[in-house]
Motif scaffolding. Structure first.
Motif, PDB file in Angstrom:
ATOM      1  N   LEU A 197     -33.615   2.011  27.266  1.00 48.54           N
ATOM      2  CA  LEU A 197     -33.992   0.617  27.070  1.00 48.54           C
ATOM      3  C   LEU A 197     -35.505   0.588  26.878  1.00 48.54           C
ATOM      4  CD1 LEU A 197     -31.972  -0.988  30.022  1.00 48.54           C
ATOM      5  CD2 LEU A 197     -31.476  -1.302  27.596  1.00 48.54           C
ATOM      6  N   SER A 235     -32.170   1.087  22.736  1.00 48.74           N
ATOM      7  CA  SER A 235     -32.212  -0.371  22.652  1.00 48.74           C
ATOM      8  C   SER A 235     -33.659  -0.841  22.600  1.00 48.74           C
ATOM      9  CB  SER A 235     -31.527  -1.011  23.862  1.00 48.74           C
ATOM     10  OG  SER A 235     -30.171  -0.636  23.944  1.00 48.74           O
ATOM     11  N   ARG A 316     -29.368  -0.808  19.227  1.00 52.30           N
ATOM     12  CA  ARG A 316     -29.125  -2.098  19.877  1.00 52.30           C
ATOM     13  C   ARG A 316     -30.423  -2.897  19.906  1.00 52.30           C
ATOM     14  NH1 ARG A 316     -27.371  -0.311  24.773  1.00 52.30           N
ATOM     15  NH2 ARG A 316     -25.134  -0.724  24.655  1.00 52.30           N
ATOM     16  N   LEU A 318     -32.035  -6.189  21.868  1.00 54.20           N
ATOM     17  CA  LEU A 318     -31.834  -7.100  22.987  1.00 54.20           C
ATOM     18  C   LEU A 318     -32.928  -8.158  23.007  1.00 54.20           C
ATOM     19  CD1 LEU A 318     -30.968  -4.552  25.832  1.00 54.20           C
ATOM     20  CD2 LEU A 318     -29.376  -5.902  24.455  1.00 54.20           C
TER      21      LEU A 318
END
Length: 366
Positions: A197, A235, A316, A318
C-alpha cells in the motif's frame, strides 16, 4: 497487468476533524462503506490509530466485522494493523475470524506504526518497529498457512507449537505492507512476497519519491529471498474529490482541505505545509505536486493514467476518504468516479456499447 484490469477502492484512515461527534463519524464511515459496496468498488481499507485526535478507530477488525454484516461483495482490508503493537497470534486469529464473518472478503494490511505517541503509550521503542515487523510478518504468515505448528521466541513475543484452531476461509488471504515509499517497507514486502500500500504520495511537505526506484528495491529483496512481488499487488493511495467542474471541486473542499493540512499535518504531526506556497494556494499546490486529485472525472482519468505510466504500473487505486466536504458531496464524488472514471479502466462494456451505437446508425451496413 494492464490499465484495463485496474481495481478501485477506498482507504478510510479515518480522518475526522476535531469538534465533531466520533459516534456519528463512525456511523457515517459505515454508511459510506455500504454505499461503496452498492457502487461496485472492489475493496475498502480501515486504519488503526490511538492518538492524534483525528483518526478515531483503534480496532479496524471490529469495524470491518460490522461492515461485513451490511455489505455483499466489497473486500474488507485492515489499513492497517500496526503489527509491532500486537502479538502475531492474535493478529492472525482476528483476520481469520473476519474472513469467515465476511465469507472470504478479508484482506490483512500490516504496518510498522507511524505515530511516536502511540508507541510511547505502549512502552515500545520506535527504533525496534521494523525488526518487529519482520519477525511478526513471518509468524503471521506461518500461522495463516496452517501447514505446521509454529514455535518462535523473540524479545517481544513467543509461540510454543502454536496453531490457529480456525484457519481463514480463503486459501491464500492477501497480506499487504503499508509503505510511505520507505526502503524498509519495500524490502519487507520483497522479503516476504507481499502486496504494498503506497501511502506516501499524499503527505504534505514530503519529498518527491521515485516509485519506480523504490519498486526495484522490493524486486531485489524478493530475488534475494526467493519470493515474488507483482505490480498487481501494488496499491496507490491518494485523496480524490470530483465534481462536474474543476472550480466546483476546489470550492467543495477548500475549507476542509486547509483544515486537514494545517490542523492535522502541521499542528498535530509537525509536518511543513506552507513553505514557498502563497497563502490560499495550499490546496492547488497539493494537487500540482501530485498529492491529491481534485477536479472533474476527466481530470481524474488523466491523472491516474499519468501516474500509472510514471510509476511503471500498479494494480489498485485507493481513494483516501477525508472529511473535506459534506457527506452529500463526498458521496457524489464517489458516484462520479464509479459512473465516469472506473469504466474507462475496464473498457470492454463501453466499447461494445459504442459498437452497438455504430451498428444502429443510419446508413450503416449490418
Amino acid at each position: 497487468m494492464t490499465l484495463s484490469a485496474l481495481r478501485f477502492g477506498a482507504f478510510i484512515s479515518p480522518f475526522h476533524p476535531l469538534g465533531r461527534s466520533p459516534t456519528l463519524a463512525m456511523a457515517r464511515d459505515l454508511d459510506l462503506v455500504r454505499h461503496l459496496d452498492d457502487l461496485g468498488f472492489d475493496d475498502v481499507w480501515i486504519g488503526e490509530h490511538y492518538s492524534g485526535g483525528w483518526s478515531i478507530i483503534s480496532a479496524p477488525e471490529m469495524f470491518l466485522a460490522a461492515a461485513a454484516s451490511q455489505t455483499k461483495r466489497i473486500g474488507l482490508g485492515t489499513g492497517v494493523v500496526s503489527l509491532p503493537y500486537h502479538h502475531p497470534f492474535q493478529v492472525a486469529s482476528r483476520i481469520a475470524q473476519l474472513d469467515h464473518l465476511s465469507r472470504g472478503r478479508a484482506i490483512l494490511g500490516l504496518g510498522a506504526g507511524v505515530s511516536k505517541a502511540d508507541a510511547q503509550m505502549l512502552g515500545i521503542d520506535p527504533e525496534t518497529r521494523w525488526r518487529r515487523m519482520d519477525e511478526g510478518i513471518d509468524a503471521v504468515k506461518r500461522l495463516l498457512s496452517g501447514e505446521e505448528p509454529v514455535s518462535v521466541s523473540t524479545d517481544w513475543f513467543s509461540l510454543d507449537r502454536a496453531e490457529l484452531q480456525l484457519l481463514p476461509l480463503q486459501a491464500n488471504i492477501e497480506i499487504a505492507v503499508a509503505s510511505n515509499y520507505s526502503e524498509n517497507s519495500m524490502r519487507l514486502a520483497g522479503r516476504h512476497g507481499l502486496s504494498l500500500l503506497a501511502l506516501g504520495g499524499f503527505l504534505p511537505g514530503g519529498p518527491k519519491v521515485d516509485l519506480e526506484q523504490r519498486w526495484r528495491i522490493a524486486k531485489e529483496s524478493a530475488a534475494q529471498h526467493s519470493t515474488n512481488v507483482s505490480r498487481d499487488g501494488l496499491s496507490i493511495v491518494l485523496p480524490v474529490h470530483l465534481a462536474e467542474t474543476r472550480d466546483q471541486a476546489f470550492q467543495d473542499v477548500r475549507t476542509g482541505a486547509e483544515s486537514w493540512l494545517f490542523d492535522y499535518f502541521h499542528d498535530t504531526l509537525g509536518a511543513p505545509v506552507r513553505q514557498s506556497t502563497p497563502p490560499g494556494r495550499e490546496v492547488e499546490e497539493l494537487v500540482d505536486q501530485g498529492g491529491a486529485i481534485i477536479g472533474t472525472p476527466e481530470d481524474c482519468i488523466t491523472a491516474i493514467k499519468t501516474l500509472y505510466n510514471q510509476s511503471g504500473g500498479f494494480g489498485r487505486f485507493l481513494t483516501v476518504v477525508l472529511d473535506w466536504t459534506t457527506q452529500a458531496k463526498q458521496w457524489e464524488s464517489f458516484n462520479l468516479m464509479a459512473e465516469e472514471v472506473v469504466p474507462h479502466f475496464s473498457p470492454s462494456s463501453l466499447d461494445s456499447l459504442r459498437r452497438g451505437q455504430l451498428r444502429a446508425a443510419p446508413g450503416t451496413n449490418s
